[in-house]
Write a protein that holds these residues in place. Structure first.
Motif, PDB file in Angstrom:
ATOM      1  N   LYS A 168       7.539  -3.103  -5.107  1.00 33.78           N
ATOM      2  CA  LYS A 168       6.393  -3.816  -5.650  1.00 33.78           C
ATOM      3  C   LYS A 168       5.154  -3.677  -4.772  1.00 33.78           C
ATOM      4  N   SER A 169       5.369  -3.549  -3.466  1.00 32.27           N
ATOM      5  CA  SER A 169       4.250  -3.456  -2.527  1.00 32.27           C
ATOM      6  C   SER A 169       4.733  -2.810  -1.244  1.00 32.27           C
ATOM      7  N   VAL A 170       3.758  -2.352  -0.431  1.00 36.49           N
ATOM      8  CA  VAL A 170       4.079  -1.720   0.848  1.00 36.49           C
ATOM      9  C   VAL A 170       3.031  -2.126   1.876  1.00 36.49           C
ATOM     10  N   SER A 171       3.496  -2.356   3.101  1.00 31.75           N
ATOM     11  CA  SER A 171       2.595  -2.610   4.222  1.00 31.75           C
ATOM     12  C   SER A 171       3.190  -1.966   5.462  1.00 31.75           C
ATOM     13  N   ALA A 172       2.405  -1.938   6.539  1.00 29.66           N
ATOM     14  CA  ALA A 172       2.900  -1.291   7.758  1.00 29.66           C
ATOM     15  C   ALA A 172       2.192  -1.849   8.986  1.00 29.66           C
ATOM     16  N   PHE A 173       2.933  -1.874  10.079  1.00 33.66           N
ATOM     17  CA  PHE A 173       2.395  -2.211  11.392  1.00 33.66           C
ATOM     18  C   PHE A 173       2.363  -0.918  12.216  1.00 33.66           C
ATOM     19  N   ALA A 174       1.180  -0.510  12.645  1.00 39.38           N
ATOM     20  CA  ALA A 174       1.024   0.664  13.517  1.00 39.38           C
ATOM     21  C   ALA A 174       1.875   1.845  13.063  1.00 39.38           C
ATOM     22  N   PRO A 175       1.732   2.268  11.804  1.00 37.24           N
ATOM     23  CA  PRO A 175       2.589   3.339  11.298  1.00 37.24           C
ATOM     24  C   PRO A 175       2.231   4.707  11.882  1.00 37.24           C
ATOM     25  N   LYS A 213       1.761   9.611  -8.066  1.00 39.06           N
ATOM     26  CA  LYS A 213       1.482   9.139  -9.418  1.00 39.06           C
ATOM     27  C   LYS A 213       2.369   7.920  -9.674  1.00 39.06           C
ATOM     28  N   GLY A 214       1.801   6.774  -9.683  1.00 38.36           N
ATOM     29  CA  GLY A 214       2.573   5.549  -9.892  1.00 38.36           C
ATOM     30  C   GLY A 214       1.685   4.340  -9.725  1.00 38.36           C
ATOM     31  N   PRO A 215       2.265   3.143  -9.741  1.00 37.74           N
ATOM     32  CA  PRO A 215       1.486   1.916  -9.546  1.00 37.74           C
ATOM     33  C   PRO A 215       0.760   1.953  -8.198  1.00 37.74           C
ATOM     34  N   THR A 216      -0.394   1.337  -8.139  1.00 38.70           N
ATOM     35  CA  THR A 216      -1.208   1.382  -6.920  1.00 38.70           C
ATOM     36  C   THR A 216      -1.567  -0.019  -6.423  1.00 38.70           C
ATOM     37  N   PRO A 217      -0.575  -0.811  -6.005  1.00 43.12           N
ATOM     38  CA  PRO A 217      -0.901  -2.074  -5.335  1.00 43.12           C
ATOM     39  C   PRO A 217      -1.631  -1.786  -4.032  1.00 43.12           C
ATOM     40  N   ASP A 218      -2.431  -2.714  -3.566  1.00 43.51           N
ATOM     41  CA  ASP A 218      -3.105  -2.538  -2.285  1.00 43.51           C
ATOM     42  C   ASP A 218      -2.090  -2.269  -1.183  1.00 43.51           C
ATOM     43  N   ILE A 219      -2.517  -1.551  -0.162  1.00 47.22           N
ATOM     44  CA  ILE A 219      -1.678  -1.283   1.007  1.00 47.22           C
ATOM     45  C   ILE A 219      -2.301  -1.984   2.209  1.00 47.22           C
ATOM     46  N   LEU A 220      -1.512  -2.778   2.921  1.00 48.58           N
ATOM     47  CA  LEU A 220      -1.977  -3.515   4.091  1.00 48.58           C
ATOM     48  C   LEU A 220      -1.432  -2.865   5.361  1.00 48.58           C
ATOM     49  N   ILE A 221      -2.331  -2.537   6.298  1.00 48.17           N
ATOM     50  CA  ILE A 221      -1.937  -1.943   7.582  1.00 48.17           C
ATOM     51  C   ILE A 221      -2.635  -2.693   8.703  1.00 48.17           C
ATOM     52  N   HIS A 222      -1.871  -3.085   9.723  1.00 43.35           N
ATOM     53  CA  HIS A 222      -2.441  -3.606  10.966  1.00 43.35           C
ATOM     54  C   HIS A 222      -2.167  -2.625  12.101  1.00 43.35           C
ATOM     55  N   GLN A 223      -3.178  -2.417  12.926  1.00 42.60           N
ATOM     56  CA  GLN A 223      -3.078  -1.514  14.062  1.00 42.60           C
ATOM     57  C   GLN A 223      -3.731  -2.166  15.280  1.00 42.60           C
ATOM     58  N   GLY A 224      -2.990  -2.241  16.396  1.00 43.28           N
ATOM     59  CA  GLY A 224      -3.549  -2.790  17.617  1.00 43.28           C
ATOM     60  C   GLY A 224      -4.521  -1.830  18.281  1.00 43.28           C
ATOM     61  N   ALA A 225      -5.697  -2.333  18.630  1.00 40.88           N
ATOM     62  CA  ALA A 225      -6.723  -1.479  19.240  1.00 40.88           C
ATOM     63  C   ALA A 225      -6.360  -1.060  20.656  1.00 40.88           C
ATOM     64  N   GLN A 226      -5.477  -1.816  21.318  1.00 44.42           N
ATOM     65  CA  GLN A 226      -5.048  -1.480  22.676  1.00 44.42           C
ATOM     66  C   GLN A 226      -3.658  -0.830  22.692  1.00 44.42           C
ATOM     67  N   ASP A 227      -3.246  -0.312  21.578  1.00 44.15           N
ATOM     68  CA  ASP A 227      -1.973   0.396  21.459  1.00 44.15           C
ATOM     69  C   ASP A 227      -2.141   1.799  22.036  1.00 44.15           C
ATOM     70  N   LEU A 256      -6.995  -1.350   6.109  1.00 44.50           N
ATOM     71  CA  LEU A 256      -6.647  -1.099   7.504  1.00 44.50           C
ATOM     72  C   LEU A 256      -7.383  -2.076   8.409  1.00 44.50           C
ATOM     73  N   HIS A 257      -6.612  -2.830   9.218  1.00 39.39           N
ATOM     74  CA  HIS A 257      -7.176  -3.759  10.189  1.00 39.39           C
ATOM     75  C   HIS A 257      -6.859  -3.240  11.595  1.00 39.39           C
ATOM     76  N   VAL A 258      -7.855  -2.772  12.306  1.00 41.86           N
ATOM     77  CA  VAL A 258      -7.682  -2.424  13.713  1.00 41.86           C
ATOM     78  C   VAL A 258      -8.116  -3.643  14.518  1.00 41.86           C
ATOM     79  N   VAL A 259      -7.163  -4.280  15.204  1.00 42.50           N
ATOM     80  CA  VAL A 259      -7.413  -5.591  15.803  1.00 42.50           C
ATOM     81  C   VAL A 259      -7.466  -5.501  17.327  1.00 42.50           C
ATOM     82  N   ASP A 260      -8.543  -6.019  17.886  1.00 41.51           N
ATOM     83  CA  ASP A 260      -8.761  -5.976  19.329  1.00 41.51           C
ATOM     84  C   ASP A 260      -7.698  -6.778  20.073  1.00 41.51           C
ATOM     85  N   GLY A 261      -7.317  -6.268  21.246  1.00 42.57           N
ATOM     86  CA  GLY A 261      -6.460  -7.004  22.157  1.00 42.57           C
ATOM     87  C   GLY A 261      -4.975  -6.796  21.968  1.00 42.57           C
TER      88      GLY A 261
END
Length: 286
Positions: A168-175, A213-227, A256-261
């Motif tokens: 139904k949906s997909v998200s990722a942490f620092a993929p 080709k398929g359903p396109t729910p939003d994709i949520l990604i978080h990425q640490g800026a100090q990674d 895509l959220h690139v988050v400081d710290g």
């Protein structure tokens, strides 16, 4: 009985089960953790969480705090392992980023890996089918989403694109967003899939999204800026994935959220687990 229950742990008013079973896909014993929330006992939505390099099912279930939010919103979580273990292949324990703990969620085509290192089929087919039979209250076949961290974030994105409409949906942490273009991916793809890069692209989210080709729910990604894997080693490359999305039906739908710290650790994951839990809860109808 297809699973052995090694532990049953009360957590956040739900239950965490540590299970093991014999796999026909990997030809090894496999571990998996499953969290069941309290509340309704039928048609429970499911989140599949894929872990990163070196991890077992215990890392995320002990450090991510996802279970707190799973119980709050009312979905179950499946935590698979990251590779076969004890396959007895020469060299599988020689490095942390290849072999044991690093199967990269592909179906290997190259010897000596092809007999055991088939984690794509194991995760998306065998494991889910067996858990659906073992836990009939879980709505695995019709209401499941997918997420993951690092190698598991790549695995989640690839699994979503390779199975249109399944999740139904997909998200990722620092993929690992463009694995055919980084050292981790080159090492694992080259050994598991061979030298033909066309076979690599069949698992690379940055390539898969262009032809999806398929359903396109939003994709949520978080990425640490100090990674360091993001800033120094350039293993992750989420911007490549975002750029590819602009050339596809996903234009403007990758958040895509690139988050400081923040770094690459479970301190980072646990800090944004609530965001991802809320995100998936919406798509799971909760």
């Amino acid at each position: 009985m297809s699973f052995t229950v090694n532990a049953e742990i009360s957590q956040f008013n739900g239950k965490l089960f540590k299970l093991s079973h014999d796999s026909e896909t990997t030809h090894t014993k496999m571990d998996v953790n499953v969290f069941l929330p309290s509340g309704p006992s039928e048609k429970i939505p499911v989140l599949l969480y894929l872990s990163g390099l070196t991890c077992t099912p215990n890392n995320a279930s002990e450090k991510s705090f996802f279970q707190y939010f799973a119980n709050k919103f009312g979905f179950a979580i499946i935590f698979p392992d990251t590779s076969p273990r004890g396959a007895g292949i020469e060299g599988e324990d020689d490095s942390w980023d290849f072999g044991t703990g690093a199967a990269f969620y592909v179906d290997s085509t190259q010897e000596p890996w092809s007999k055991n290192y088939n984690m794509y089929s194991y995760v998306h087919k065998e494991l889910l089918d067996k858990l659906a039979a073992y836990y009939p209250q879980l709505d695995i076949k019709d209401n499941i989403s997918i997420t993951g961290h690092s190698m598991g974030g790549y695995g989640a994105l690839a699994g979503f694109f390779k199975n249109p409409g399944r999740y139904k949906s997909v998200s990722a942490f620092a993929p690992i967003s463009n694995p055919s273009n980084c050292k981790w991916g080159e090492k694992c793809f080259g050994n598991y899939l061979g030298e033909d890069k066309e076979s690599w692209y069949q698992y690379d989210p940055t390539h898969l999204i262009k032809s999806y080709k398929g359903p396109t729910p939003d994709i949520l990604i978080h990425q640490g800026a100090q990674d360091g894997f993001y800033t120094k080693d350039e293993q992750l490359q989420p911007e490549n994935f975002v750029a590819a999305a602009k050339e596809s039906g996903y234009a403007g739908k990758v958040d895509l959220h690139v988050v400081d710290g923040y770094d690459h650790s479970y301190f980072f994951i646990s800090s944004f687990a609530e965001d991802h839990a809320k995100f998936h809860a919406k798509y799971l109808g909760l």
